[in-house]
Structure formats: structure tokens, C-alpha cells
Scaffold this motif. Sequence first.
Motif, PDB file in Angstrom:
ATOM      1  N   CYS A 130       0.864  -1.181   0.000  1.00 35.80           N
ATOM      2  CA  CYS A 130       0.000   0.000   0.000  1.00 35.80           C
ATOM      3  C   CYS A 130       0.899   1.229   0.000  1.00 35.80           C
ATOM      4  O   CYS A 130       1.800   1.340   0.818  1.00 35.80           O
ATOM      5  CB  CYS A 130      -0.890  -0.021   1.239  1.00 35.80           C
ATOM      6  N   CYS A 133       0.015   3.202   3.581  1.00 31.70           N
ATOM      7  CA  CYS A 133       0.354   2.730   4.933  1.00 31.70           C
ATOM      8  C   CYS A 133       1.440   1.661   4.934  1.00 31.70           C
ATOM      9  O   CYS A 133       1.901   1.253   6.000  1.00 31.70           O
ATOM     10  CB  CYS A 133      -0.895   2.203   5.649  1.00 31.70           C
ATOM     11  N   CYS A 150      -6.869  -1.201   0.086  1.00 25.15           N
ATOM     12  CA  CYS A 150      -6.047  -1.682   1.196  1.00 25.15           C
ATOM     13  C   CYS A 150      -6.909  -2.057   2.403  1.00 25.15           C
ATOM     14  O   CYS A 150      -7.732  -1.255   2.849  1.00 25.15           O
ATOM     15  CB  CYS A 150      -5.024  -0.613   1.594  1.00 25.15           C
ATOM     16  N   CYS A 153      -5.992   0.507   5.532  1.00 32.07           N
ATOM     17  CA  CYS A 153      -6.246   1.956   5.554  1.00 32.07           C
ATOM     18  C   CYS A 153      -7.254   2.418   4.498  1.00 32.07           C
ATOM     19  O   CYS A 153      -7.624   3.591   4.474  1.00 32.07           O
ATOM     20  CB  CYS A 153      -4.938   2.725   5.404  1.00 32.07           C
ATOM     21  N   SER A 155      -6.838   2.792   1.344  1.00 38.20           N
ATOM     22  CA  SER A 155      -6.243   3.463   0.181  1.00 38.20           C
ATOM     23  C   SER A 155      -6.401   2.594  -1.075  1.00 38.20           C
ATOM     24  O   SER A 155      -6.488   1.369  -0.998  1.00 38.20           O
ATOM     25  CB  SER A 155      -4.756   3.732   0.447  1.00 38.20           C
TER      26      SER A 155
HETATM   27 ZN    ZN Z   1      -2.930   0.875   3.395  1.00 33.30          ZN
END
Ligand code: ZN
Length: 216
Positions: A130, A133, A150, A153, A155
Motif C-alpha cells: 500500500c 500505509c 487496502c 487503511c 487506500s
Molecule cells: Zn494501506
Amino acid sequence: MRLILLGPPGAGKGTQAQRIVEKYGIPQLSTGDMLRAAVQAGTEVGKRAKAVMDAGKLVSDDIVIAIVSERIDQPDCENGFILDGFPRTLVQADATEAMLKGKGLELSKVVEIQVDDKILADRVSGRYTCANCGAGYHDTNVKPKVEGVCDRCGSTHFKRRPDDNRETVVTRLGAYYKETSPLIGYYYAKGKLQSVDGMADIDHVTGEIEGILSKL
Ligand code: ZN
Ligand code: ADP
Ligand code: ADP
């Protein structure tokens, strides 16, 4: 707890280190991550390291030793740390010992993650993380629960390392066997080495490592 994770590229050092960080609250010191950050930032060290890393060779001992020595003096390392990808040569291992001794500290354990050669190219070439993170994934082994998002997080941005290709893996494995694998005997002789089966699934490997750490 001061721990070293030892193993070839793709063995699962970073994956397991992230889990130890979560459980024990000590930082993961990955020299690979630190060097990539230096490359990104365009520092003097980064400029010197970039071509070497892209080729899959080892960055010089003095550079990585200096980076680690500075890093373990930071306050978040007071209660311990996990070294991931360092030491990688006998010179670095001796320097680690001297470094710790100079600070009145002792190494707790070296955990060697054992993986068959033939699957390492798949592990490395399928790896991505990711971009937000740093959570680790794999094209076939470790997919996010929702494709393209992800788990940790949310994302939707991911990245791959420029050196994670099959050609470079051959050079990196060569460097591992020539320069790093002698550390297995080095730490065994010091009574510090414990090995785990890195061919097992990720949770199983974590369980084995936790078994070792719980006895410290
Ligand atoms: Zn992430
Ligand atoms: P290293 O830090 O030792 O180079 P990583 O932790 O980055 O290795 O793992 C390499 C790749 O293999 C990653 O994509 C990761 O998701 C995956 N992986 C790690 N451990 C396992 C495992 N036990 N089984 C299957 N895949 C794994
Ligand atoms: P992997 O876990 O897949 O082997 P790393 O992220 O640990 O990858 O390392 C990536 C690259 O960074 C290495 O191929 C090497 O060029 C450089 N590097 C990282 N750690 C060291 C080290 N301790 N000594 C020398 N070079 C290093």
C-alpha cells in the motif's frame, strides 16, 4: 527485545516484522526501507545507493552501518527493535555487536526464516505494498479483501519496488548466499539463532515466531 530477522529476499521478514511491531510495540528497522526513503528524498546516501539497489547488489557496509547506528539511538528504540534486512554481511554483524556493546545492550535473538529457493522469485515478483500505509500484499498469496482497496487503511494506491523483478532476484539471491548466509553459522555459534519454517502460511510462521519470543 532486540531482534534480528534473517532470511533471503522474499522470505517474509517484512511481513512478520509488521506483526511483531503490532504485538510488541517495538519499531521495525528495515535498512531496505531506510535506503529507499533516502533514494526518494534524493540525499547523498540515496544517490550513492540507487544504482546498487536497482542492480540487486549490496550497498556498502559503512553506509548501512552508519544508518542503523543513528537509528537505534532514537528514543523509540529504547525498549527494543526488530532489525529487518540488517546485518547482511559478517562486517555488519561484527559492527552490530560492537554497536550494541557500546550502548550496554544485548541482542535477544536472531530468527532465521527458511524458504526454498525455487519459490522466492514468485514471492518477490508478486509483491506489492500500500502506497499510503505500507501494508504488504502479494498477487496470489495475499490479496486485499476488496480488490484494489487496502485492508488496513482503505487506500486504493499501491506500489511495486523497481528491484522486484525476476532478473534482479537472481543477483539478490546470489548476494544472500555469498554475503549473508554465513551469518546463520555466526549466530548459531553464539547461541542466538532460532529457525522457523517460512514455507508455512503467514499465520503459522507468526505463531512459530511468537513461540520463540514468548520464551525470552
Ligand atoms: Zn494501506
Ligand atoms: P522479505 O521482507 O523477507 O523480503 P516480504 O515479507 O516482503 O519478504 O514477503 C515477500 C512476499 O511474499 C510479499 O508479497 C508477502 O505478502 C508474501 N509472503 C510473505 N510471507 C508469506 C508466506 N508465509 N506465505 C506466502 N506468501 C508470503
Ligand atoms: P529484501 O528483503 O527483498 O531482500 P530489502 O528491502 O531488505 O529487500 O533490500 C533491498 C536492497 O537494499 C538490497 O538489495 C540492497 O541493495 C539494499 N540493502 C538493504 N539492506 C542492506 C544491508 N544491510 N546491506 C547492504 N545493502 C542493503
